[in-house]
Design an enzyme around this catalytic site. Structure first.
Site, short mmCIF file in Angstrom:
data_model
loop_
_atom_site.label_atom_id
_atom_site.label_comp_id
_atom_site.label_asym_id
_atom_site.label_seq_id
_atom_site.Cartn_x
_atom_site.Cartn_y
_atom_site.Cartn_z
N GLU A 15 0.81 -1.22 0.00
CA GLU A 15 0.00 0.00 0.00
C GLU A 15 0.85 1.28 0.00
OE1 GLU A 15 -2.06 -3.39 0.75
OE2 GLU A 15 -0.68 -2.66 2.30
N ILE B 264 9.97 -9.93 4.57
CA ILE B 264 10.82 -11.06 4.94
C ILE B 264 10.33 -12.29 4.19
CG2 ILE B 264 11.65 -12.48 6.86
CD1 ILE B 264 10.89 -10.10 8.73
N THR C 61 6.63 -18.85 0.59
CA THR C 61 6.26 -18.64 -0.82
C THR C 61 7.06 -17.47 -1.39
OG1 THR C 61 4.50 -17.04 -0.38
CG2 THR C 61 3.91 -19.39 -0.26
N HIS D 6 5.79 -14.69 -2.32
CA HIS D 6 4.98 -13.48 -2.16
C HIS D 6 5.82 -12.25 -1.83
CE1 HIS D 6 1.39 -11.13 -1.32
NE2 HIS D 6 1.90 -10.78 -0.15
N ASN E 132 13.28 4.57 -1.72
CA ASN E 132 12.75 3.24 -1.46
C ASN E 132 13.48 2.67 -0.25
OD1 ASN E 132 11.99 0.58 -1.35
ND2 ASN E 132 12.28 0.20 -3.54
N ARG F 177 19.18 -5.10 10.07
CA ARG F 177 19.05 -3.86 9.31
C ARG F 177 18.13 -2.84 9.97
NH1 ARG F 177 20.88 -7.77 6.83
NH2 ARG F 177 22.12 -7.64 4.95
#
Length: 155
Positions: A61, A85, A89, A91, A116, A130
């Protein structure tokens, strides 16, 4: 991302309005990125009133919120923050790629820099390193934002 972040010259953030759009998914990690980015921006002189924080459900979003923010509030730069993470799958990879492309389209369309700052990690340990560890990605994203905001004023 490289382990050798660029060295940025000191840039005063005083003249800039900075938007931050952050996902709520993986909230603890994203909250740490927000805290790091805001601390770096404030240390550079960005005034509290010139920081705009928008939260969205997840990383997917983020581009829509960045586009709305850029059009309505007209910040000098927007930092997009999220954490993806790898799971069982693909995704996370699909979302990461879609978000990266969408953020670039928004930046070019709005003629406004968009950083980004969506961290994409193979596992939770990488993400923690991170966002919560020694790798201060939030501050890196903030310094990149200031560099791009300054560039946009000069070219």
């Amino acid at each position: 991302m490289s382990r050798q972040p660029p060295v940025f010259p000191a840039i005063s953030g005083a003249p800039f309005k900075v938007g931050i759009v952050a996902a709520r998914y993986n909230e603890r990690l994203v909250d740490a990125l927000i805290a790091q980015a805001v601390a770096a921006l404030r240390a550079a002189g960005v005034r509290e009133k010139n920081l705009i924080l928008v939260r969205v459900p997840g990383s997917n979003e983020i581009p829509v919120a960045v586009q709305l923010l850029a059009a309505r509030r007209r910040p000098d730069v927007v930092v997009a923050l999220g954490v993806l993470i790898r799971g069982d799958t693909i995704h996370y990879g699909l979302i990461a790629e879609a978000v990266a492309h969408a953020l670039q389209r928004v930046a070019l369309g709005a003629r406004r820099p968009v950083i980004n700052g969506v961290v994409v990690a193979e596992n939770e340990a990488q993400a923690r390193a991170r966002c919560l560890g020694k790798i201060n990605r939030g501050a890196e994203f903030a310094r990149a934002a200031l560099a791009m905001a300054a560039l946009a004023k000069t070219v």
